[in-house]
Scaffold this motif. Structure first.
Motif, short mmCIF file in Angstrom:
data_model
loop_
_atom_site.label_atom_id
_atom_site.label_comp_id
_atom_site.label_asym_id
_atom_site.label_seq_id
_atom_site.Cartn_x
_atom_site.Cartn_y
_atom_site.Cartn_z
N GLY A 1 0.82 -1.20 0.00
CA GLY A 1 0.00 0.00 0.00
C GLY A 1 0.86 1.25 0.00
O GLY A 1 1.67 1.46 0.90
N ALA A 2 0.69 2.09 -1.02
CA ALA A 2 1.49 3.31 -1.14
C ALA A 2 0.87 4.49 -0.42
O ALA A 2 1.45 5.57 -0.40
N GLY A 3 -0.32 4.28 0.18
CA GLY A 3 -0.99 5.39 0.84
C GLY A 3 -1.55 6.38 -0.16
O GLY A 3 -1.52 6.17 -1.36
N PRO A 4 -2.06 7.52 0.33
CA PRO A 4 -2.73 8.48 -0.56
C PRO A 4 -1.80 9.35 -1.37
O PRO A 4 -2.26 10.04 -2.27
N GLY A 5 -0.51 9.36 -1.07
CA GLY A 5 0.41 10.18 -1.86
C GLY A 5 1.60 10.68 -1.09
O GLY A 5 2.73 10.68 -1.58
N ASP A 6 1.39 11.14 0.14
CA ASP A 6 2.47 11.65 0.97
C ASP A 6 3.40 10.49 1.35
O ASP A 6 3.00 9.55 2.03
N ALA A 7 4.65 10.57 0.93
CA ALA A 7 5.58 9.47 1.15
C ALA A 7 5.84 9.21 2.63
O ALA A 7 6.16 8.08 3.03
N GLU A 8 5.66 10.22 3.48
CA GLU A 8 5.91 10.03 4.91
C GLU A 8 4.82 9.23 5.59
O GLU A 8 4.95 8.87 6.76
N LEU A 9 3.75 8.94 4.88
CA LEU A 9 2.69 8.10 5.43
C LEU A 9 2.92 6.61 5.15
O LEU A 9 2.13 5.77 5.57
N LEU A 10 4.00 6.28 4.44
CA LEU A 10 4.33 4.87 4.22
C LEU A 10 4.72 4.20 5.52
O LEU A 10 5.34 4.81 6.39
N ALA B 1 -2.83 -19.70 -7.00
CA ALA B 1 -3.12 -20.80 -7.94
C ALA B 1 -1.87 -21.24 -8.69
O ALA B 1 -1.75 -22.40 -9.10
N GLU B 2 -0.92 -20.31 -8.86
CA GLU B 2 0.33 -20.62 -9.56
C GLU B 2 1.43 -21.08 -8.61
O GLU B 2 2.56 -21.32 -9.03
N GLY B 3 1.10 -21.18 -7.32
CA GLY B 3 2.08 -21.63 -6.34
C GLY B 3 3.13 -20.59 -6.01
O GLY B 3 4.25 -20.92 -5.59
N ILE B 4 2.80 -19.33 -6.16
CA ILE B 4 3.74 -18.23 -5.91
C ILE B 4 3.44 -17.60 -4.56
O ILE B 4 2.29 -17.25 -4.27
N ALA B 5 4.47 -17.45 -3.74
CA ALA B 5 4.31 -16.84 -2.42
C ALA B 5 3.91 -15.38 -2.57
O ALA B 5 4.48 -14.65 -3.38
N VAL B 6 2.94 -14.96 -1.77
CA VAL B 6 2.46 -13.57 -1.83
C VAL B 6 2.15 -13.10 -0.42
O VAL B 6 1.61 -13.84 0.39
N ASP B 7 2.55 -11.88 -0.13
CA ASP B 7 2.16 -11.28 1.14
C ASP B 7 1.71 -9.85 0.89
O ASP B 7 1.88 -9.31 -0.20
N VAL B 8 1.12 -9.24 1.92
CA VAL B 8 0.49 -7.93 1.77
C VAL B 8 1.02 -6.98 2.84
O VAL B 8 1.11 -7.34 4.01
N VAL B 9 1.38 -5.78 2.41
CA VAL B 9 1.75 -4.71 3.33
C VAL B 9 0.66 -3.64 3.25
O VAL B 9 0.52 -2.98 2.21
N PRO B 10 -0.13 -3.47 4.30
CA PRO B 10 -1.23 -2.50 4.23
C PRO B 10 -0.73 -1.07 4.13
O PRO B 10 0.41 -0.76 4.51
N GLY B 11 -1.58 -0.20 3.61
CA GLY B 11 -1.26 1.22 3.52
C GLY B 11 -2.39 2.04 4.11
O GLY B 11 -3.46 1.52 4.43
N ILE B 12 -2.17 3.32 4.26
CA ILE B 12 -3.21 4.22 4.78
C ILE B 12 -4.21 4.49 3.67
O ILE B 12 -3.85 5.01 2.61
N THR B 13 -5.44 4.10 3.90
CA THR B 13 -6.45 4.31 2.87
C THR B 13 -6.86 5.78 2.83
O THR B 13 -6.74 6.51 3.82
N ALA B 14 -7.34 6.22 1.67
CA ALA B 14 -7.58 7.64 1.43
C ALA B 14 -8.58 8.24 2.42
O ALA B 14 -8.45 9.40 2.82
N ALA B 15 -9.57 7.46 2.84
CA ALA B 15 -10.57 8.00 3.77
C ALA B 15 -9.95 8.35 5.12
O ALA B 15 -10.31 9.35 5.74
#
Length: 434
Positions: free
Chosen positions: A179-188, A276-290
């Motif tokens: 998640g890249a957040g809404p735009g401000d890089a300092e919110l990463l 389905a392709e057997g590829i490892a995947v993980d998720v890094v949440p970001g600050i949602t726009a709301a």
């Protein structure tokens, strides 16, 4: 005393001696370093010249022109040592940079670095240079920065076993949805920055800001796979195929999405395909726009005096119309805080649907575009004026529409006679007029 030369005399090693006298050329005899704190350039020049004549390295504090060496700030997680220097121009800045780096490094980095040191020769013997060896150390780094925990007992043997397996099989990459957040890089988040710093390839959305991309690993290949309403977009199937192909080639792929990947980001489709392709995947949440919207406005979306629930609703369907399964009756309750994503083009129809199901035209509304970015704009008013507001805000930037009593919470404390004046000034704060 403007200066003092120290060192040289073994008799006083490990001690600090104070001599209550002004410096003079004789003090440099046998000295290892000369340090001075001088008020004027004239004093600095005199001290500098005397030290140089005596062959003693000299540093005049906060005067780089009279320094032969600098004291840099360091982050010491030995055997990992990070040194920062501004060449004497701004010591306080160097300290601030050190603090930033400290926050990015896990407390257990020292133990992980020592483990890497102990394994290096054996891993090099087991894995040939190139993809297998790189894959091993990338996984090692993943463990180092995951959870901030020290290596567990038996970690060395487990890692050597992993190296043995990598030596006999082609390396398979992995995909991280960030998640890249809404735009401000300092919110990463720190985890998002670490993912960007370790990526081989970054597939990024059209709405990801340049400031966020600047934090990525310089060697990483960056591919725009923009998906934006009203414009030519990369098909989701093509994005899925690209992630699978890159990961099977052994690449570490970051799928960089604006906001939070799990909110209106089609993450579910991407995760399903990768698994389905057997590829490892993980998720890094970001600050949602709301959430960023609420922070910018300084209000709570669930203020207990005004709202009992909050809902995030997509403002358009895949066919470019309003979603046909939206529960407008429940959304028409002004005690429900509703934030419509991607609803700029549908604003007039959103207002009509809410009024049709019982919402009053005087319900508070806030519209924000390009939240947290330099070109952020906002409008605050009544539901009745929402269509007209969109003509002012425009739809060139991502738009959020917030509706409900919570958005009137801050205005309710303003004297009624001044309310119209305050509302007329709100758009001017962001450089736009109603």
């Amino acid at each position: 005393m403007p200066g003092r030369a120290e060192g040289g005399n073994d008799t006083h090693r490990g001690q600090i001696l104070h001599h209550p006298e002004a410096w003079h050329p004789a003090i440099f005899t046998g000295a290892a370093l000369a340090l001075a704190d001088c008020d004027t350039d004239g004093e600095a020049q005199a001290f500098f010249d005397a030290a140089v004549s005596a062959g003693v390295p000299v540093n005049v504090i906060d005067k780089p022109a009279f320094c032969q060496f600098q004291f840099g700030s360091i982050v010491n997680r030995s055997p990992v040592i990070v040194a920062i220097s501004t060449d004497g121009a701004a010591p306080i800045l160097a300290q601030a940079i050190r603090r930033r780096i400290e926050t990015l490094l896990p407390p257990a980095l020292k133990q992980w670095a020592e483990l890497a040191q102990s394994l290096r020769e054996r891993v090099n013997d087991m894995l040939s240079p190139g993809a297998p060896r790189r894959a091993f150390w990338e996984r090692f780094v993943d463990r180092t920065f995951q959870g901030n925990a020290a290596p567990e007992e038996g970690a060395a043997q487990a890692l050597l076993g992993e190296a043995e397996r990598l030596g006999g099989a082609p390396a398979i990459g992995r995909v991280t949805l960030v998640g890249a957040g809404p735009g401000d890089a300092e919110l990463l988040t720190l985890k998002a920055v670490r993912a960007l710093q370790s990526a081989d390839v970054i597939l990024f959305d059209d709405l990801v800001s340049d400031e966020v991309l600047e934090l990525a690993r310089r060697e990483a290949k960056r591919l725009l796979v923009g998906k934006r309403g009203g414009r030519t977009s990369c098909k989701q199937q093509d994005i899925n195929d690209m992630m699978v192909s890159l990961a099977k080639a052994g690449k570490r792929v970051v799928r960089l999405k604006s906001g939070d990947p799990m909110i209106f980001g089609r993450a579910g489709e991407e995760i399903a395909r990768l698994e389905a392709e057997g590829i490892a995947v993980d998720v890094v949440p970001g600050i949602t726009a709301a959430s960023a919207m609420a922070a910018c406005l300084g209000l709570s979306l669930t203020h207990r005096d005004h709202a009992q629930s909050v809902r995030f609703v997509t403002g358009h369907s895949r066919h470019g119309d309003l979603p046909d399964n939206t529960d407008w009756k429940s959304l028409a309750d002004p005690s429900v805080t509703t934030v419509f994503y991607m609803g700029g083009r549908m604003a007039a129809r959103i207002r009509a649907a809410l009024v049709e199901h019982g919402m009053g035209d005087d319900t508070p509304v806030v519209v924000m575009a390009a939240v947290t970015r330099a070109n952020e704009t906002r409008w605050q008013g009544r539901l009745a004026d929402l269509p007209m507001a969109m003509q002012t805000i425009g739809v060139d930037e991502p738009v959020l529409i917030g509706i409900g009593n919570a958005f009137g919470a801050r205005r309710s404390t303003v004297d009624a006679d001044c309310q119209d004046v305050v509302e007329s000034l709100l758009p001017a704060v962001s450089g736009r007029r109603q």
